[in-house]
Motif scaffolding. Structure first.
Motif, PDB file in Angstrom:
ATOM      1  N   PHE A  16      56.495  16.884  81.697  1.00  0.00           N
ATOM      2  CA  PHE A  16      56.645  18.279  81.300  1.00  0.00           C
ATOM      3  C   PHE A  16      55.281  18.946  81.402  1.00  0.00           C
ATOM      4  CE2 PHE A  16      55.854  15.742  77.558  1.00  0.00           C
ATOM      5  CZ  PHE A  16      54.815  16.413  76.933  1.00  0.00           C
ATOM      6  N   GLU A  17      55.279  20.263  81.317  1.00  0.00           N
ATOM      7  CA  GLU A  17      54.025  21.014  81.394  1.00  0.00           C
ATOM      8  C   GLU A  17      53.924  21.935  80.196  1.00  0.00           C
ATOM      9  OE1 GLU A  17      52.531  24.521  84.215  1.00  0.00           O
ATOM     10  OE2 GLU A  17      52.727  22.589  85.246  1.00  0.00           O
ATOM     11  N   VAL A  18      52.748  21.962  79.597  1.00  0.00           N
ATOM     12  CA  VAL A  18      52.496  22.842  78.459  1.00  0.00           C
ATOM     13  C   VAL A  18      51.552  23.934  78.925  1.00  0.00           C
ATOM     14  CG1 VAL A  18      51.510  23.006  76.147  1.00  0.00           C
ATOM     15  CG2 VAL A  18      52.844  20.989  76.799  1.00  0.00           C
ATOM     16  N   ARG A  19      51.909  25.169  78.591  1.00  0.00           N
ATOM     17  CA  ARG A  19      51.071  26.318  78.962  1.00  0.00           C
ATOM     18  C   ARG A  19      50.649  27.064  77.706  1.00  0.00           C
ATOM     19  NH1 ARG A  19      55.569  27.512  82.809  1.00  0.00           N
ATOM     20  NH2 ARG A  19      55.077  26.257  84.612  1.00  0.00           N
ATOM     21  N   VAL A  20      49.387  27.433  77.675  1.00  0.00           N
ATOM     22  CA  VAL A  20      48.860  28.296  76.616  1.00  0.00           C
ATOM     23  C   VAL A  20      48.727  29.664  77.260  1.00  0.00           C
ATOM     24  CG1 VAL A  20      46.965  28.714  75.026  1.00  0.00           C
ATOM     25  CG2 VAL A  20      47.637  26.358  75.577  1.00  0.00           C
ATOM     26  N   GLU A  56      41.184  26.996  69.416  1.00  0.00           N
ATOM     27  CA  GLU A  56      41.006  25.836  68.537  1.00  0.00           C
ATOM     28  C   GLU A  56      42.267  25.588  67.712  1.00  0.00           C
ATOM     29  OE1 GLU A  56      38.234  24.415  64.832  1.00  0.00           O
ATOM     30  OE2 GLU A  56      37.340  25.687  66.375  1.00  0.00           O
ATOM     31  N   ASP A  57      42.893  26.652  67.218  1.00  0.00           N
ATOM     32  CA  ASP A  57      44.154  26.503  66.483  1.00  0.00           C
ATOM     33  C   ASP A  57      45.243  25.921  67.376  1.00  0.00           C
ATOM     34  OD1 ASP A  57      42.910  27.593  64.265  1.00  0.00           O
ATOM     35  OD2 ASP A  57      43.786  29.592  64.559  1.00  0.00           O
ATOM     36  N   VAL A  58      45.276  26.357  68.624  1.00  0.00           N
ATOM     37  CA  VAL A  58      46.250  25.825  69.582  1.00  0.00           C
ATOM     38  C   VAL A  58      45.997  24.338  69.801  1.00  0.00           C
ATOM     39  CG1 VAL A  58      47.063  25.917  71.969  1.00  0.00           C
ATOM     40  CG2 VAL A  58      46.565  28.035  70.751  1.00  0.00           C
ATOM     41  N   TYR A  59      44.730  23.975  70.030  1.00  0.00           N
ATOM     42  CA  TYR A  59      44.383  22.571  70.260  1.00  0.00           C
ATOM     43  C   TYR A  59      44.831  21.698  69.088  1.00  0.00           C
ATOM     44  CZ  TYR A  59      41.127  24.284  73.876  1.00  0.00           C
ATOM     45  OH  TYR A  59      40.551  24.877  74.969  1.00  0.00           O
ATOM     46  N   LEU A  60      44.537  22.120  67.871  1.00  0.00           N
ATOM     47  CA  LEU A  60      44.888  21.331  66.695  1.00  0.00           C
ATOM     48  C   LEU A  60      46.397  21.135  66.584  1.00  0.00           C
ATOM     49  CD1 LEU A  60      42.389  22.797  64.079  1.00  0.00           C
ATOM     50  CD2 LEU A  60      42.277  20.557  65.204  1.00  0.00           C
ATOM     51  N   ALA A  65      51.084  17.258  67.739  1.00  0.00           N
ATOM     52  CA  ALA A  65      52.338  16.927  68.418  1.00  0.00           C
ATOM     53  C   ALA A  65      52.167  15.792  69.430  1.00  0.00           C
ATOM     54  CB  ALA A  65      52.888  18.160  69.124  1.00  0.00           C
ATOM     55  N   GLY A  66      50.932  15.339  69.632  1.00  0.00           N
ATOM     56  CA  GLY A  66      50.684  14.264  70.593  1.00  0.00           C
ATOM     57  C   GLY A  66      50.390  14.744  71.993  1.00  0.00           C
ATOM     58  N   ILE A  67      50.026  16.005  72.139  1.00  0.00           N
ATOM     59  CA  ILE A  67      49.726  16.592  73.451  1.00  0.00           C
ATOM     60  C   ILE A  67      48.215  16.767  73.559  1.00  0.00           C
ATOM     61  CG2 ILE A  67      50.037  18.619  74.931  1.00  0.00           C
ATOM     62  CD1 ILE A  67      52.736  19.040  73.467  1.00  0.00           C
ATOM     63  N   HIS A  68      47.648  16.343  74.688  1.00  0.00           N
ATOM     64  CA  HIS A  68      46.201  16.431  74.878  1.00  0.00           C
ATOM     65  C   HIS A  68      45.809  17.149  76.164  1.00  0.00           C
ATOM     66  CE1 HIS A  68      45.607  13.854  71.421  1.00  0.00           C
ATOM     67  NE2 HIS A  68      46.593  13.111  71.893  1.00  0.00           N
ATOM     68  N   ARG A  69      46.792  17.686  76.867  1.00  0.00           N
ATOM     69  CA  ARG A  69      46.529  18.425  78.099  1.00  0.00           C
ATOM     70  C   ARG A  69      47.464  19.622  78.165  1.00  0.00           C
ATOM     71  NH1 ARG A  69      44.708  14.041  82.293  1.00  0.00           N
ATOM     72  NH2 ARG A  69      43.604  15.820  83.083  1.00  0.00           N
ATOM     73  N   ALA A  70      46.939  20.716  78.694  1.00  0.00           N
ATOM     74  CA  ALA A  70      47.747  21.926  78.865  1.00  0.00           C
ATOM     75  C   ALA A  70      47.083  22.779  79.938  1.00  0.00           C
ATOM     76  CB  ALA A  70      47.842  22.693  77.547  1.00  0.00           C
ATOM     77  N   PHE A  71      47.715  23.871  80.278  1.00  0.00           N
ATOM     78  CA  PHE A  71      47.140  24.846  81.204  1.00  0.00           C
ATOM     79  C   PHE A  71      47.004  26.170  80.479  1.00  0.00           C
ATOM     80  CE2 PHE A  71      49.044  21.852  84.174  1.00  0.00           C
ATOM     81  CZ  PHE A  71      48.012  21.695  85.082  1.00  0.00           C
ATOM     82  N   LEU A  98      43.272  22.529  80.588  1.00  0.00           N
ATOM     83  CA  LEU A  98      42.625  22.310  79.292  1.00  0.00           C
ATOM     84  C   LEU A  98      42.837  20.865  78.899  1.00  0.00           C
ATOM     85  CD1 LEU A  98      44.067  25.383  77.349  1.00  0.00           C
ATOM     86  CD2 LEU A  98      41.814  25.234  78.416  1.00  0.00           C
ATOM     87  N   VAL A  99      41.787  20.211  78.477  1.00  0.00           N
ATOM     88  CA  VAL A  99      41.879  18.838  77.953  1.00  0.00           C
ATOM     89  C   VAL A  99      41.209  18.836  76.596  1.00  0.00           C
ATOM     90  CG1 VAL A  99      41.285  16.424  78.332  1.00  0.00           C
ATOM     91  CG2 VAL A  99      41.805  17.885  80.275  1.00  0.00           C
ATOM     92  N   PHE A 100      41.910  18.370  75.581  1.00  0.00           N
ATOM     93  CA  PHE A 100      41.370  18.407  74.226  1.00  0.00           C
ATOM     94  C   PHE A 100      41.703  17.138  73.484  1.00  0.00           C
ATOM     95  CE2 PHE A 100      45.002  21.096  75.055  1.00  0.00           C
ATOM     96  CZ  PHE A 100      45.986  20.558  74.234  1.00  0.00           C
TER      97      PHE A 100
END
Length: 100
Positions: A16-20, A56-60, A65-71, A98-100
């Motif tokens: 799946f893909e996560v987008r911010v 930073e709030d998004v990253y936390l 949720a166990g997600i460490h990568r997004a766009f 984004l990698v966090f």
């Protein structure tokens, strides 16, 4: 998609893909998940879209949720104003990993 549903989805699926998502000139962010069937799901809280005030709030929240990568996808209204086609899904021009 509520946060608990997101956590459950992440544990059951790996593709799946996560987008911010943000708009130019805005400091508000929303999180969207796209599954492999093409379904898009905004992160919600009590049925309303969740709006974050900082990355930073998004990253936390995503880390919980166990997600460490997004766009990061930034919508630029000037594209439409000048008649240029917006390419939000083109990975080379509109999305920043984004990698966090």
């Amino acid at each position: 998609m509520e946060f608990e549903q997101l956590k459950s989805f992440v544990t059951r699926h790996h593709n799946f893909e996560v987008r911010v998502i943000t708009h130019s000139g805005s400091r508000c962010y929303q999180v969207e998940l796209e599954d492999m069937e093409g379904g898009r799901h905004l992160l919600t809280q009590r049925g309303k879209p969740t709006v974050f005030r900082s990355l930073e709030d998004v990253y936390l929240e995503l880390q919980r949720a166990g997600i460490h990568r997004a766009f990061l996808v930034q919508h630029v209204p000037q594209d439409e104003v000048i008649g240029r086609q917006a390419h939000y899904h083109d990975p080379l021009t509109s999305r920043m990993p984004l990698v966090f």
